[in-house]
Design a protein around this motif. Structure first.
Motif, PDB file in Angstrom:
ATOM      1  N   MET A 184       0.842  -1.174   0.000  1.00 39.96           N
ATOM      2  CA  MET A 184       0.000   0.000   0.000  1.00 39.96           C
ATOM      3  C   MET A 184       0.891   1.242   0.000  1.00 39.96           C
ATOM      4  O   MET A 184       1.980   1.227   0.539  1.00 39.96           O
ATOM      5  N   PHE A 185       0.440   2.330  -0.600  1.00 39.46           N
ATOM      6  CA  PHE A 185       1.234   3.549  -0.675  1.00 39.46           C
ATOM      7  C   PHE A 185       0.678   4.600   0.276  1.00 39.46           C
ATOM      8  O   PHE A 185      -0.476   4.572   0.651  1.00 39.46           O
ATOM      9  N   ASN A 186       1.551   5.511   0.651  1.00 38.47           N
ATOM     10  CA  ASN A 186       1.130   6.618   1.515  1.00 38.47           C
ATOM     11  C   ASN A 186       0.593   7.736   0.645  1.00 38.47           C
ATOM     12  O   ASN A 186       1.288   8.221  -0.243  1.00 38.47           O
ATOM     13  N   ALA A 187      -0.612   8.133   0.907  1.00 33.41           N
ATOM     14  CA  ALA A 187      -1.214   9.225   0.147  1.00 33.41           C
ATOM     15  C   ALA A 187      -0.621  10.548   0.628  1.00 33.41           C
ATOM     16  O   ALA A 187      -0.578  10.818   1.822  1.00 33.41           O
ATOM     17  N   GLN A 188      -0.142  11.343  -0.322  1.00 30.61           N
ATOM     18  CA  GLN A 188       0.393  12.648   0.023  1.00 30.61           C
ATOM     19  C   GLN A 188      -0.756  13.621   0.229  1.00 30.61           C
ATOM     20  O   GLN A 188      -1.774  13.537  -0.456  1.00 30.61           O
ATOM     21  N   PRO A 189      -0.560  14.574   1.140  1.00 36.86           N
ATOM     22  CA  PRO A 189      -1.619  15.567   1.334  1.00 36.86           C
ATOM     23  C   PRO A 189      -1.728  16.484   0.118  1.00 36.86           C
ATOM     24  O   PRO A 189      -0.751  16.731  -0.582  1.00 36.86           O
ATOM     25  N   LEU A 190      -2.944  16.956  -0.116  1.00 35.12           N
ATOM     26  CA  LEU A 190      -3.178  17.898  -1.212  1.00 35.12           C
ATOM     27  C   LEU A 190      -2.824  19.293  -0.740  1.00 35.12           C
ATOM     28  O   LEU A 190      -3.074  19.655   0.407  1.00 35.12           O
ATOM     29  N   ALA A 191      -2.260  20.078  -1.634  1.00 31.96           N
ATOM     30  CA  ALA A 191      -1.920  21.466  -1.317  1.00 31.96           C
ATOM     31  C   ALA A 191      -2.268  22.331  -2.524  1.00 31.96           C
ATOM     32  O   ALA A 191      -2.248  21.871  -3.666  1.00 31.96           O
ATOM     33  N   TRP A 192      -2.607  23.581  -2.260  1.00 30.08           N
ATOM     34  CA  TRP A 192      -2.882  24.543  -3.319  1.00 30.08           C
ATOM     35  C   TRP A 192      -1.574  25.185  -3.748  1.00 30.08           C
ATOM     36  O   TRP A 192      -0.767  25.603  -2.907  1.00 30.08           O
ATOM     37  N   TYR A 193      -1.388  25.272  -5.063  1.00 30.26           N
ATOM     38  CA  TYR A 193      -0.228  25.937  -5.649  1.00 30.26           C
ATOM     39  C   TYR A 193      -0.711  26.966  -6.662  1.00 30.26           C
ATOM     40  O   TYR A 193      -1.718  26.763  -7.338  1.00 30.26           O
ATOM     41  N   ALA A 194       0.050  28.044  -6.808  1.00 28.96           N
ATOM     42  CA  ALA A 194      -0.224  29.025  -7.856  1.00 28.96           C
ATOM     43  C   ALA A 194       0.591  28.618  -9.077  1.00 28.96           C
ATOM     44  O   ALA A 194       1.780  28.318  -8.969  1.00 28.96           O
ATOM     45  N   VAL A 195      -0.083  28.600 -10.226  1.00 23.49           N
ATOM     46  CA  VAL A 195       0.563  28.237 -11.481  1.00 23.49           C
ATOM     47  C   VAL A 195       0.571  29.468 -12.373  1.00 23.49           C
ATOM     48  O   VAL A 195      -0.457  30.116 -12.555  1.00 23.49           O
ATOM     49  N   TYR A 196       1.738  29.775 -12.918  1.00 20.41           N
ATOM     50  CA  TYR A 196       1.878  30.919 -13.817  1.00 20.41           C
ATOM     51  C   TYR A 196       1.642  30.446 -15.246  1.00 20.41           C
ATOM     52  O   TYR A 196       2.244  29.467 -15.697  1.00 20.41           O
ATOM     53  N   THR A 197       0.740  31.126 -15.961  1.00 23.88           N
ATOM     54  CA  THR A 197       0.398  30.745 -17.333  1.00 23.88           C
ATOM     55  C   THR A 197       0.902  31.795 -18.313  1.00 23.88           C
ATOM     56  O   THR A 197       1.265  32.899 -17.927  1.00 23.88           O
TER      57      THR A 197
END
Length: 168
Positions: free
Chosen positions: A1-14
């Motif tokens: 089984m794998f460890n689920a990484q926590p979700l985080a918000w990131y800003a993406v430059y377009t």
């Protein structure tokens, strides 16, 4: 089984004027994202304009940053101290709240110093409260949201500020 990484918000430059295209691509790729827009009247017609030009926010585990980087018209993540900047959940919620509850929302930038503390409480930090304007700091983005608010919707309740029924 794998460890689920926590979700985080990131800003993406377009790339310039590609925010909506990038948001549509994220939808197709099933990447959780938020593309904040404000309504403007141009030539007697209602149009959407990005609240943060050239930015789209994504909520992913760190291990899936490659999916974002491979998306067409994405320049890169927004970096802070040589790492992709993480936007706290409460700041994304605050942006959503302002756009949902106020008609006239704008963004004002302020400088972030490398030695400054970018941690914040779970509430927005009010910078200015005038008769018809409220400014709330988004420290992770180095800016403030500014909204025009009728003064009848502002009240002080035991040390907290309440605007339109929401505490800050």
């Amino acid at each position: 089984m794998f460890n689920a990484q926590p979700l985080a918000w990131y800003a993406v430059y377009t790339r310039a004027k590609c925010e909506k295209k990038v948001a549509d691509l994220f939808t197709r790729k099933k990447v959780e994202h938020y593309y904040p827009v404000k309504q403007l009247i141009r030539a007697r017609k209602m149009v959407e304009s990005p609240l943060f030009p050239s930015y789209v926010f994504v909520r992913i585990p760190e291990s899936r940053t490659w999916v974002v980087r491979e998306t067409e018209n994405v320049v890169n993540f927004v970096y802070w101290l040589e790492q992709p900047a993480i936007i706290p959940d409460h700041e994304i919620s605050l942006i959503k709240h302002f756009l949902r509850n106020y008609e006239d929302v704008s963004v004002e930038r302020f400088p972030i110093n490398a030695g400054s503390d970018r941690t914040d409480s779970s509430r927005g930090k009010i910078i200015q409260l005038a008769s018809n304007r409220v400014k709330v700091e988004l420290s992770s983005l180095g800016c403030m949201l500014v909204a025009k608010v009728p003064s009848r919707e502002i009240a002080v309740i035991s040390g907290s500020i309440t605007v339109n029924g929401h505490h800050y």
